[in-house]
Enzyme design. Sequence first.
Site, short mmCIF file in Angstrom:
data_model
loop_
_atom_site.label_atom_id
_atom_site.label_comp_id
_atom_site.label_asym_id
_atom_site.label_seq_id
_atom_site.Cartn_x
_atom_site.Cartn_y
_atom_site.Cartn_z
N LYS A 190 -58.41 21.66 0.13
CA LYS A 190 -57.58 20.58 -0.45
C LYS A 190 -58.44 19.42 -0.94
CE LYS A 190 -54.12 21.94 2.90
NZ LYS A 190 -54.81 22.21 4.18
N HIS B 175 -54.17 17.13 -1.58
CA HIS B 175 -53.71 17.04 -0.18
C HIS B 175 -52.46 16.18 -0.03
CE1 HIS B 175 -55.42 17.60 4.12
NE2 HIS B 175 -54.11 17.54 4.15
N TYR C 3 -60.35 17.96 7.04
CA TYR C 3 -60.42 18.48 8.41
C TYR C 3 -61.86 18.50 8.95
CZ TYR C 3 -55.82 20.36 7.07
OH TYR C 3 -54.54 20.51 6.61
N ASP D 120 -56.58 28.41 5.91
CA ASP D 120 -56.23 27.13 5.29
C ASP D 120 -57.13 26.03 5.85
OD1 ASP D 120 -53.86 25.43 3.88
OD2 ASP D 120 -54.51 24.41 5.72
N GLY E 58 -53.88 28.16 10.17
CA GLY E 58 -54.01 26.71 10.00
C GLY E 58 -55.18 26.25 10.84
P1 NAP Z 1 -47.89 24.29 14.04
O1 NAP Z 1 -48.69 25.38 13.47
O2 NAP Z 1 -46.42 24.28 13.85
O3 NAP Z 1 -48.14 24.17 15.59
C1 NAP Z 1 -49.39 24.31 16.18
C2 NAP Z 1 -49.22 24.17 17.68
O4 NAP Z 1 -48.39 25.24 18.15
C3 NAP Z 1 -50.51 24.23 18.46
O5 NAP Z 1 -50.42 23.27 19.47
C4 NAP Z 1 -50.54 25.64 19.03
O6 NAP Z 1 -51.15 25.66 20.28
C5 NAP Z 1 -49.09 25.97 19.17
N1 NAP Z 1 -48.80 27.39 18.92
C6 NAP Z 1 -49.38 28.18 17.98
N2 NAP Z 1 -48.83 29.40 18.01
C7 NAP Z 1 -47.89 29.39 18.99
C8 NAP Z 1 -47.00 30.36 19.48
N3 NAP Z 1 -46.95 31.58 18.97
N4 NAP Z 1 -46.17 30.01 20.50
C9 NAP Z 1 -46.22 28.75 21.00
N5 NAP Z 1 -47.04 27.78 20.56
C10 NAP Z 1 -47.87 28.10 19.56
O7 NAP Z 1 -48.35 22.86 13.51
P2 NAP Z 1 -49.63 22.21 12.81
O8 NAP Z 1 -50.87 22.60 13.51
O9 NAP Z 1 -49.31 20.80 12.70
O10 NAP Z 1 -49.64 22.85 11.36
C11 NAP Z 1 -50.28 24.06 11.06
C12 NAP Z 1 -51.34 23.92 9.99
O11 NAP Z 1 -50.76 23.35 8.81
C13 NAP Z 1 -52.48 22.96 10.32
O12 NAP Z 1 -53.43 23.52 11.15
C14 NAP Z 1 -53.00 22.67 8.94
O13 NAP Z 1 -53.85 23.72 8.51
C15 NAP Z 1 -51.72 22.60 8.12
N6 NAP Z 1 -51.21 21.20 7.94
C16 NAP Z 1 -51.25 20.68 6.69
C17 NAP Z 1 -50.80 19.37 6.49
C18 NAP Z 1 -50.86 18.79 5.10
O14 NAP Z 1 -50.74 17.56 4.96
N7 NAP Z 1 -51.03 19.60 4.09
C19 NAP Z 1 -50.26 18.62 7.53
C20 NAP Z 1 -50.20 19.20 8.79
C21 NAP Z 1 -50.67 20.50 8.99
P3 NAP Z 1 -52.58 26.36 20.55
O15 NAP Z 1 -53.49 26.00 19.42
O16 NAP Z 1 -52.99 25.76 21.85
O17 NAP Z 1 -52.34 27.84 20.62
#
Ligand code: NAP
Length: 318
Positions: A78, A111, A49, A44, A19
């Site tokens: 997206k 999106h 972004y 992704d 992500g």
């Molecule tokens: P996430 O992946 O659930 O959480 C990311 C957070 O968790 C970051 O702060 C990261 O910190 C931390 N992290 C990552 N791996 C870890 C691990 N193994 N242990 C502990 N903490 C960890 O949430 P998200 O970033 O919101 O979502 C992921 C991706 O989904 C986005 O980047 C995006 O590509 C996509 N997304 C899509 C939409 C949509 O509308 N389609 C909406 C939201 C997100 P560090 O980076 O500091 O390691």
Amino acid sequence: MANYMTLNDGNRIPLVALGTSRIPAEKIEGCVKIALDMGYRHIDTAFHYGNERTIGKALREYMENSNLKREDVYITTKLDSCYMEENAVVPALDESLRRLDLEYVDLFLIHGPYALQTLHHFPEKSPLVSEFMPVDLRETWKGMEATVLNGKARSIGVSNFNSKQLEYICETARIQPAVNQVEVHARFPQKKLHDFCKSRNIQLEAYCPLGSPFFKGSGLVNAIQSSDNLVEHPIIAKFAEKYRRTPGQILLRNIVQRGIFVIPKSETPRRIKENIQIFSFSLSEEDMKKIDELDNGVRRFKLSHYDGHPNYPFHTDF
Ligand code: NAP
């Protein structure tokens, strides 16, 4: 368990993607290269972004310096909410491809179902909030189908759609959506939407799979859950110890074992590495059920700036 699954159009998709939303601009290139080094084969991104250009550069450089070929990597981007009129869809993907420096994407997603006033140009980064605009989602979908027919997208799907919105486009679609990318994690496992998608042969894809533990973006996220860090939850910590894995790996494995693919974001090399190392162990059925009990029905991403839009997706049950 294979690291790929097959979509309803016959195309294969890797189960773990990097992500990239909210990875700072100066780190994105390094993170993509580290992820590819660690074995990721799915990235992704989204017009929204503002990182397509940098991801394209990282990919190109990586391929020039390794045996990796375009067909070895799966790229998702997206359609921004500002290009949802039927005739705007193909040019919007063309613009993403220009930025990514690619000839096609593997997966192109709408999106979100909330159209904003159409922009007839392509700013470097799309505006977060603009005028709401009513667009018939079936029209947008026709534009999406055109991207498959012209060979620029291998698979098409949606993101943040509820079951009714999916049903609406499926009824008249010539190409069925392959994927719905939505929030899925242990607190919000989306059981009903998952069942619905399975019944239509649409694959659910989990964003926010770790519960987005450190994100505090105001208005975007649910304050109740901002203080609820899944990665530090005692049950998850207990399983991490039991399976000799990290809490993040337990959370991701739980989702993948349900048949949903994941897109964890990390800008930390150690975590980028651990987030793809989830295929050499499995959780017992009993422990999967214990994780089921963490479901509190609280959505983290409310997307409240779109609340009030006629197509705001989160007022229905699923
Ligand atoms: P996430 O992946 O659930 O959480 C990311 C957070 O968790 C970051 O702060 C990261 O910190 C931390 N992290 C990552 N791996 C870890 C691990 N193994 N242990 C502990 N903490 C960890 O949430 P998200 O970033 O919101 O979502 C992921 C991706 O989904 C986005 O980047 C995006 O590509 C996509 N997304 C899509 C939409 C949509 O509308 N389609 C909406 C939201 C997100 P560090 O980076 O500091 O390691």
